[in-house]
Design a protein around this motif. Sequence first.
Motif, PDB file in Angstrom:
ATOM      1  N   LYS A  84      -6.523 -26.488  -0.568  1.00 17.72           N
ATOM      2  CA  LYS A  84      -7.670 -26.414  -1.477  1.00 17.72           C
ATOM      3  C   LYS A  84      -8.954 -26.106  -0.708  1.00 17.72           C
ATOM      4  O   LYS A  84      -9.755 -25.277  -1.133  1.00 17.72           O
ATOM      5  CB  LYS A  84      -7.833 -27.718  -2.255  1.00 17.72           C
ATOM      6  N   SER A  85      -9.144 -26.762   0.432  1.00 17.43           N
ATOM      7  CA  SER A  85     -10.340 -26.503   1.244  1.00 17.43           C
ATOM      8  C   SER A  85     -10.333 -25.087   1.801  1.00 17.43           C
ATOM      9  O   SER A  85     -11.375 -24.430   1.850  1.00 17.43           O
ATOM     10  CB  SER A  85     -10.450 -27.521   2.380  1.00 17.43           C
ATOM     11  N   ARG A  86      -9.162 -24.594   2.207  1.00 19.04           N
ATOM     12  CA  ARG A  86      -9.075 -23.202   2.670  1.00 19.04           C
ATOM     13  C   ARG A  86      -9.447 -22.250   1.535  1.00 19.04           C
ATOM     14  O   ARG A  86     -10.106 -21.233   1.756  1.00 19.04           O
ATOM     15  CB  ARG A  86      -7.684 -22.897   3.220  1.00 19.04           C
ATOM     16  N   GLY A  87      -9.032 -22.589   0.314  1.00 17.77           N
ATOM     17  CA  GLY A  87      -9.417 -21.783  -0.846  1.00 17.77           C
ATOM     18  C   GLY A  87     -10.921 -21.804  -1.071  1.00 17.77           C
ATOM     19  O   GLY A  87     -11.520 -20.791  -1.451  1.00 17.77           O
ATOM     20  N   GLN A  88     -11.549 -22.945  -0.809  1.00 17.63           N
ATOM     21  CA  GLN A  88     -13.002 -23.034  -0.964  1.00 17.63           C
ATOM     22  C   GLN A  88     -13.728 -22.226   0.109  1.00 17.63           C
ATOM     23  O   GLN A  88     -14.750 -21.595  -0.167  1.00 17.63           O
ATOM     24  CB  GLN A  88     -13.435 -24.501  -0.931  1.00 17.63           C
ATOM     25  N   VAL A  89     -13.198 -22.228   1.329  1.00 19.10           N
ATOM     26  CA  VAL A  89     -13.778 -21.410   2.398  1.00 19.10           C
ATOM     27  C   VAL A  89     -13.660 -19.931   2.025  1.00 19.10           C
ATOM     28  O   VAL A  89     -14.612 -19.163   2.180  1.00 19.10           O
ATOM     29  CB  VAL A  89     -13.099 -21.696   3.757  1.00 19.10           C
ATOM     30  N   LYS A  90     -12.505 -19.539   1.502  1.00 21.95           N
ATOM     31  CA  LYS A  90     -12.308 -18.150   1.068  1.00 21.95           C
ATOM     32  C   LYS A  90     -13.311 -17.790  -0.030  1.00 21.95           C
ATOM     33  O   LYS A  90     -13.919 -16.718  -0.001  1.00 21.95           O
ATOM     34  CB  LYS A  90     -10.886 -17.943   0.552  1.00 21.95           C
ATOM     35  N   ALA A  91     -13.507 -18.695  -0.985  1.00 18.81           N
ATOM     36  CA  ALA A  91     -14.458 -18.431  -2.073  1.00 18.81           C
ATOM     37  C   ALA A  91     -15.882 -18.264  -1.533  1.00 18.81           C
ATOM     38  O   ALA A  91     -16.642 -17.416  -2.015  1.00 18.81           O
ATOM     39  CB  ALA A  91     -14.403 -19.565  -3.095  1.00 18.81           C
ATOM     40  N   LEU A  92     -16.242 -19.056  -0.527  1.00 19.05           N
ATOM     41  CA  LEU A  92     -17.568 -18.927   0.075  1.00 19.05           C
ATOM     42  C   LEU A  92     -17.697 -17.591   0.813  1.00 19.05           C
ATOM     43  O   LEU A  92     -18.736 -16.930   0.718  1.00 19.05           O
ATOM     44  CB  LEU A  92     -17.847 -20.109   1.008  1.00 19.05           C
ATOM     45  N   LEU A  93     -16.659 -17.182   1.521  1.00 13.15           N
ATOM     46  CA  LEU A  93     -16.676 -15.860   2.165  1.00 13.15           C
ATOM     47  C   LEU A  93     -16.850 -14.754   1.127  1.00 13.15           C
ATOM     48  O   LEU A  93     -17.605 -13.795   1.338  1.00 13.15           O
ATOM     49  CB  LEU A  93     -15.380 -15.621   2.938  1.00 13.15           C
ATOM     50  N   HIS A  94     -16.151 -14.882   0.017  1.00  7.91           N
ATOM     51  CA  HIS A  94     -16.276 -13.903  -1.075  1.00  7.91           C
ATOM     52  C   HIS A  94     -17.725 -13.851  -1.550  1.00  7.91           C
ATOM     53  O   HIS A  94     -18.293 -12.764  -1.733  1.00  7.91           O
ATOM     54  CB  HIS A  94     -15.342 -14.298  -2.217  1.00  7.91           C
TER      55      HIS A  94
END
Length: 141
Positions: free
Chosen positions: A74-84
Amino acid sequence: MVIDRFMKEERIEDIMKQQPGETTITDGFSYSTAASYRSFLKKHIRPRWGDTSLAAVKALEVTEWLKSLPLSPKSRGQVKALLHLLFEKAMLWALIEVQRNLIELVKVKGSGKRQKRPQILAPEKFQELVVLCGTRTRPWW
């Protein structure tokens, strides 16, 4: 440069300086969102991508990097969303050509799944927990 401009324009540090319960910045992120963004930027994104030009970022590299992070899915998904979001801002600010966001190509497996089954507390156990926790400087809700 994108990270610094994002931090400045979104007033991340100003939001973090607000006192508990204070909402002087009403047109920005919530305190918790600003705190998580600042943490992800400082601990993960800036150390890896801070000196990389936007044109040099490749989706496969981002995918491999995200897999290597010692974070929950979930945290990796949040990091990806921030990169996006950072790439979207870069396009808005005309730092890169408006195009398909390359972070859309990155997938994080399991980011929507729980790792553990949630534990459900009986009301009396919850009350015991509230007493044990005491008061906090920020509301938990």
